[in-house]
Design an enzyme around this catalytic site. Structure first.
Site, mmCIF file in Angstrom:
data_model
loop_
_atom_site.group_PDB
_atom_site.id
_atom_site.type_symbol
_atom_site.label_atom_id
_atom_site.label_comp_id
_atom_site.label_asym_id
_atom_site.label_seq_id
_atom_site.Cartn_x
_atom_site.Cartn_y
_atom_site.Cartn_z
ATOM 1 N NE ARG A 163 -19.304 -18.383 43.161
ATOM 2 C CZ ARG A 163 -18.372 -18.539 44.096
ATOM 3 N NH1 ARG A 163 -18.468 -17.924 45.254
ATOM 4 N NH2 ARG A 163 -17.333 -19.318 43.857
ATOM 5 C CE LYS A 175 -17.212 -13.859 48.230
ATOM 6 N NZ LYS A 175 -17.594 -13.226 46.980
HETATM 7 C C1 7PJ Z 1 -17.507 -14.898 43.688
HETATM 8 C C2 7PJ Z 1 -17.257 -15.662 42.561
HETATM 9 C C3 7PJ Z 1 -18.555 -13.930 43.662
HETATM 10 C C4 7PJ Z 1 -18.961 -14.629 41.395
HETATM 11 C C5 7PJ Z 1 -15.844 -16.209 44.114
HETATM 12 C C6 7PJ Z 1 -15.429 -16.903 47.509
HETATM 13 C C7 7PJ Z 1 -14.454 -16.324 46.557
HETATM 14 N N1 7PJ Z 1 -17.967 -15.545 41.429
HETATM 15 N N2 7PJ Z 1 -16.200 -16.482 42.847
HETATM 16 N N3 7PJ Z 1 -19.248 -13.846 42.487
HETATM 17 N N4 7PJ Z 1 -16.627 -15.256 44.668
HETATM 18 N N5 7PJ Z 1 -19.688 -14.469 40.291
HETATM 19 O O1 7PJ Z 1 -16.356 -17.645 47.169
HETATM 20 O O2 7PJ Z 1 -15.249 -16.589 48.731
HETATM 21 O O3 7PJ Z 1 -18.839 -13.182 44.600
HETATM 22 S S1 7PJ Z 1 -14.509 -17.004 44.893
#
Ligand code: 7PJ
Length: 360
Positions: free
Chosen positions: A332, A297
């Site tokens: 994640r 990010k």
């Molecule tokens: C997240 C997500 C996060 C959860 C995305 C990206 C944007 N789901 N989906 N937490 N980010 N739970 O991966 O840059 O931080 S999409």
């Protein structure tokens, strides 16, 4: 003021045998029932009028007669039941599978479907405990996607993941997508709007029996990055998540099926994000497992440089360790193998005394 709202931020983490000994001696407390222990915590009270912060030892915490403090302490220390069938004794890795047209350099839908299935299998064999399949980009500045388009992107992928050696999660804000995903075998409804975007989402989660990830976001993806403001980002995100957990429980979603996520980058500046990560342990007071999604990010580039997402991989590993060191239960990430290596080396060094695991 026995029942005024308060927050506790566990501090000074101990690991492995040292943690177990300190807990047995009563000088530290277990973090979310894990092998991590904390000998002290910061107590935050009087918010927002006369906010006061002071440090308390594990002993102070245990002898307190404040009912609210005892309630929060119990939420912090209690073991977490398995989430979507996965035990939470070590940080779980959730690998990201994007099925958005801009995620693959070329090719039409067929290539994207096949590519996503192959990617999910790669992540599972690299050690992902969960694969998170998403068909709507929710990055800062992105436009919403029509329900039909999103279904067309993700359903063939989910159907192609039957038998995968990892739990399947659907990253969506739409109840219909979550319901279809559940029919295709998904176990987790990962919603960056914490089940607020679609009025049917709470019912969909309750009826399907999906486990849910409730994430904090401020504003809509299209505009959330423009000028986010908070009085105290950490406490505001905490209060929001607490409210959404209560709403989910009221809708019939069992607490054992809920994970909370501070939503790195979703309506947060670099300073907001750093504050959330530095104070992550406070979120154990919510009484549910914590997920952190910081991989690649933008704030990593802000802190340390790194224009392209790929160039932010080392910083992503660092965040994974910062989160794991504070007991975050799910990470994640894009690079599953790399994150696993980083976590294994860290765990080997902090959690297992004796000869270095790096020596062999
Ligand atoms: C997240 C997500 C996060 C959860 C995305 C990206 C944007 N789901 N989906 N937490 N980010 N739970 O991966 O840059 O931080 S999409």
């Amino acid at each position: 003021m026995a029942d005024a709202k308060l927050y506790l931020r566990p501090l000074g983490f101990l690991y492995g045998d040292t943690a177990a000994e300190a807990v047995a001696e009563g000088i530290a407390l277990p973090l979310a029932g894990s092998a991590i222990a904390f000998p002290a915590a910061e107590l935050i009270e009087g918010v927002p009028v006369s906010t006061e912060r002071r440090l308390l030892t594990a002993k102070d915490l245990q002898v307190s007669h404040d009912a609210e403090l005892a309630r929060v302490l119990k939420a912090i220390t209690a073991p977490r039941p398995p989430f979507a069938g996965l035990a939470l004794m070590r940080p779980l890795i959730m690998g990201i599978v994007n099925v958005t047209p801009d995620s693959f350099s070329d090719g039409g839908l067929y290539d994207t479907t096949e590519g996503a299935i192959v990617r999910a299998a790669e992540l599972a064999s690299a050690g992902a405990d969960i694969v998170d399949v998403g068909g709507e980009s929710t990055r800062p500045g992105s436009d919403p996607v029509e329900e039909g388009d999103e279904l067309c992107r993700v359903l063939p992928v989910l159907e192609g993941l039957a038998g995968l050696q990892a739990a399947v999660s659907i990253d969506t804000r739409k109840a219909s997508v979550a319901r279809a995903a559940a029919r295709a075998g998904a176990k987790i409804f990962n919603d960056v709007s914490a089940l607020t975007y679609d009025p049917d989402s709470l019912a969909a989660a309750a009826e399907t029996g999906l486990s849910v990830i409730l994430m904090h976001a401020k504003g809509e993806p299209k505009t959330m990055h423009l000028d986010p403001r908070y009085d105290d980002v950490v406490l505001e995100v905490y209060d929001y998540l607490e409210g959404q957990i209560a709403a989910a429980e009221a809708a019939g979603i069992k607490r054992a099926r809920i994970v909370a996520d501070p939503g790195i980058g979703f309506g947060k500046t670099m300073d907001h994000t750093v504050a959330l990560l530095a104070n992550l342990s406070l979120f154990h007071g919510l009484g549910v497992p914590i997920l952190v999604g910081a991989s690649r990010k933008r704030f990593i580039g802000g802190v340390a440089g790194g224009e392209t997402p790929q160039s932010r991989e080392p910083g992503s590993f660092a965040v994974a360790l910062v989160a794991a060191a504070q007991g975050a239960q799910i990470l994640r990430v894009h690079d599953v193998a790399g994150t696993r290596q980083a976590l294994s080396v860290w765990r080997g060094c902090v959690a297992e005394p004796g000869p270095s695991p790096l020596a062999s």
